[in-house]
Design an enzyme around this catalytic site. Structure first.
Site, PDB file in Angstrom:
ATOM      1  N   SER A   1       0.840  -1.202   0.000  1.00  0.00           N
ATOM      2  CA  SER A   1       0.000   0.000   0.000  1.00  0.00           C
ATOM      3  C   SER A   1       0.871   1.247   0.000  1.00  0.00           C
ATOM      4  CB  SER A   1      -0.898   0.002   1.242  1.00  0.00           C
ATOM      5  OG  SER A   1      -1.507   1.269   1.391  1.00  0.00           O
ATOM      6  N   HIS A   2       0.294   2.352  -0.487  1.00  0.00           N
ATOM      7  CA  HIS A   2       0.994   3.638  -0.424  1.00  0.00           C
ATOM      8  C   HIS A   2       1.171   4.106   1.011  1.00  0.00           C
ATOM      9  CE1 HIS A   2       0.342   3.784  -4.681  1.00  0.00           C
ATOM     10  NE2 HIS A   2       0.949   4.945  -4.767  1.00  0.00           N
ATOM     11  N   SER A   3       0.340   3.574   1.884  1.00  0.00           N
ATOM     12  CA  SER A   3       0.351   4.044   3.264  1.00  0.00           C
ATOM     13  C   SER A   3       0.658   2.887   4.210  1.00  0.00           C
ATOM     14  CB  SER A   3      -1.020   4.636   3.591  1.00  0.00           C
ATOM     15  OG  SER A   3      -1.305   4.518   4.967  1.00  0.00           O
TER      16      SER A   3
ATOM     17  N   GLY B   1       3.788   6.357  -0.433  1.00  0.00           N
ATOM     18  CA  GLY B   1       4.411   5.835  -1.652  1.00  0.00           C
ATOM     19  C   GLY B   1       4.682   4.358  -1.462  1.00  0.00           C
TER      20      GLY B   1
ATOM     21  N   SER C   1       0.554   2.782  -8.686  1.00  0.00           N
ATOM     22  CA  SER C   1       1.991   2.564  -8.653  1.00  0.00           C
ATOM     23  C   SER C   1       2.376   1.473  -7.657  1.00  0.00           C
ATOM     24  CB  SER C   1       2.762   3.859  -8.407  1.00  0.00           C
ATOM     25  OG  SER C   1       2.464   4.390  -7.151  1.00  0.00           O
TER      26      SER C   1
END
Lengths: 210, 230
Positions: free
Chosen positions: B9-11, B43, B69
């Site tokens: 995950s981005h977080s 990210g 991403s």
């Protein structure tokens, strides 16, 4: 002049310099049609590459490219990380463990990098992405290398110039991939930041050989 | 066999939180978080994904991702490792997919089945329309009549909520049978939850395959015991 490990180190160093110098420009471009983190992310990523180069010196251009791939994928954070990471990784595979890169191998490496970006990001030419810088660069490098008249520097220059023209040519395009695609027609009239950073990378390759 | 699951995950908070949720229903499954960047920003990080894959057990791993991403980083990690056998990316909503995958893994499903469980969590909107061109081929049992059926009334107060659905899907996914409950895949926890079946609702079970009878009696026992709840 040869494209050996020393050239690769100089290239990556110039990339880091270019990203630092153009950080604000990339941020502004990305602010217009994205999430304004591209300059920050590319600067951070290539500073991390610099730090890695300080720790150990790669023995071949391929080793330098692979180290760059790993570092960008880990440090960039945004979509540019896996995209550029994949580009450098595929390029590293294309040049193998040769001590020097031949002109036609450079064209192969650029093609492999572009194909990696396409495979990862699923963008096509005309989508207003970094692919619009890479594709003309690949074609120009291929033509220059196959033409035989161009020397090594000529091949590097051909790729860089084509990438720069490709980046400029993204201005009128409507974005179909990435964050900018949410803007639809409002994305026209802005240059794609990824295409610009791609052109910076290929221009640095020229600088390292000059 | 227990398949491990990696959450990209981005977080970091999302990865940790989703895992906390899934762990409740799948205590025996190794759930690995790869959230945020190396320096704690929003990210994704190749290093974190590679580290998580390293910790995954030898029975294979399924990787779930959140936004664009994260998918690219996960794909890059697999490419970097030379596309290892037994590591699969699931194209699934993160939370629902993770819970469904974790429950399947808890039930002993193999890596392919765990991936399928995650992807089946896409929800009714993304499922194939009944009666569409090739829906018949996807019908359980290939359209043949079920080998065993049964109807059971839910007796527990809360009905078919998350825990019972996890239990039922986990048990059914370990049997050699295709099972539908009121038309949804009995091995899909999220499918069962979408039934919205409360106390007093009747579950119509249809089962195909070697373990068809066992599947029906499994559902019967679970439902009649109220899933061990009041």
């Amino acid at each position: 002049m040869v494209l050996d490990a020393g050239w690769a180190v100089k290239w990556l160093t110039l990339c880091a310099q270019a990203m630092a110098e153009h950080r604000v420009e990339l941020i502004e471009l990305d602010r217009a049609i994205g999430d304004s983190d591209h300059g920050e992310n590319m600067d951070r990523g290539f500073q991390a590459v610099l730090a890695k180069l300080g720790e150990s010196t790669p023995e071949t251009p391929g080793a330098a490219l692979k180290m760059t791939a790993m570092t960008l994928m880990s440090k960039v954070g945004g979509a540019a990380g896996p995209l550029y990471g994949t580009a450098f990784l595929r390029a590293a595979t294309a040049v193998g463990d040769a001590a020097e890169i031949e002109p036609s191998t450079w064209a192969d490496a650029l093609a492999a990098a572009r194909d990696g970006i396409v495979a990862r990001g699923k963008a096509e030419p005309g989508d207003k992405t970094m692919v619009d810088a890479w594709t003309p660069a690949v074609d120009a490098a291929r033509a220059a290398a196959d033409g035989g008249s161009a020397d090594l520097l000529g091949v590097l220059v051909a790729a860089a110039e084509a990438a720069e023209a490709g980046a400029v040519a993204t201005d009128p395009l409507i974005a179909r991939k990435g964050r900018a695609s949410y803007l639809g027609e409002r994305s026209a009239g802005h240059r794609d930041p990824g295409a610009v950073s791609s052109a910076l990378i290929l221009r640095a390759a020229v600088g390292a050989a000059a | 066999m227990t398949v491990s699951i990696v959450v990209v995950s981005h977080s970091a908070k999302i990865a940790d939180g989703a895992i906390e949720l899934a762990a409740q229903m799948a205590p025996g499954v190794v759930l690995l978080a790869a959230g945020g960047t190396d320096d704690g920003r929003i990210g994704t990080s190749l290093d974190k994904v590679l580290a998580a894959l390293e910790q995954a057990g030898g029975d294979g791993a399924v990787v779930l991702t959140d936004l664009g991403s994260a998918v690219m980083t996960a794909e890059s990690a697999l490419e970097f490792l030379g596309d290892p056998e037994g590591v699969l990316l699931a194209d699934a909503p993160l939370v629902e997919g993770l819970v469904a995958a974790a429950v399947a893994a808890q039930g002993g499903a193999d890596v392919r089945a765990v991936k399928d469980a995650a992807e089946a969590a896409l929800g009714p909107a993304r499922r194939q329309e009944p009666g569409s061109a090739d829906a018949a081929g996807d019908r359980p049992g290939g359209g043949a009549p079920p080998d065993c059926t049964g109807d059971f009334e839910l007796v527990n107060l809360a009905g078919m909520h998350a825990r019972p659905a996890a239990k039922m899907a986990g048990g059914l996914s370990s049997l050699d049978a295709e099972v539908t409950i009121n038309g949804v895949d009995g091995a899909s926890m999220t499918g069962l939850m979408t039934l919205g079946a409360g106390k007093g609702s009747v579950l119509h079970v249809e089962a195909w395959g070697t373990d068809a009878e066992r599947a029906v009696s499994y559902v019967s026992a679970l439902v009649q015991s109220g899933f061990g709840e009041p």
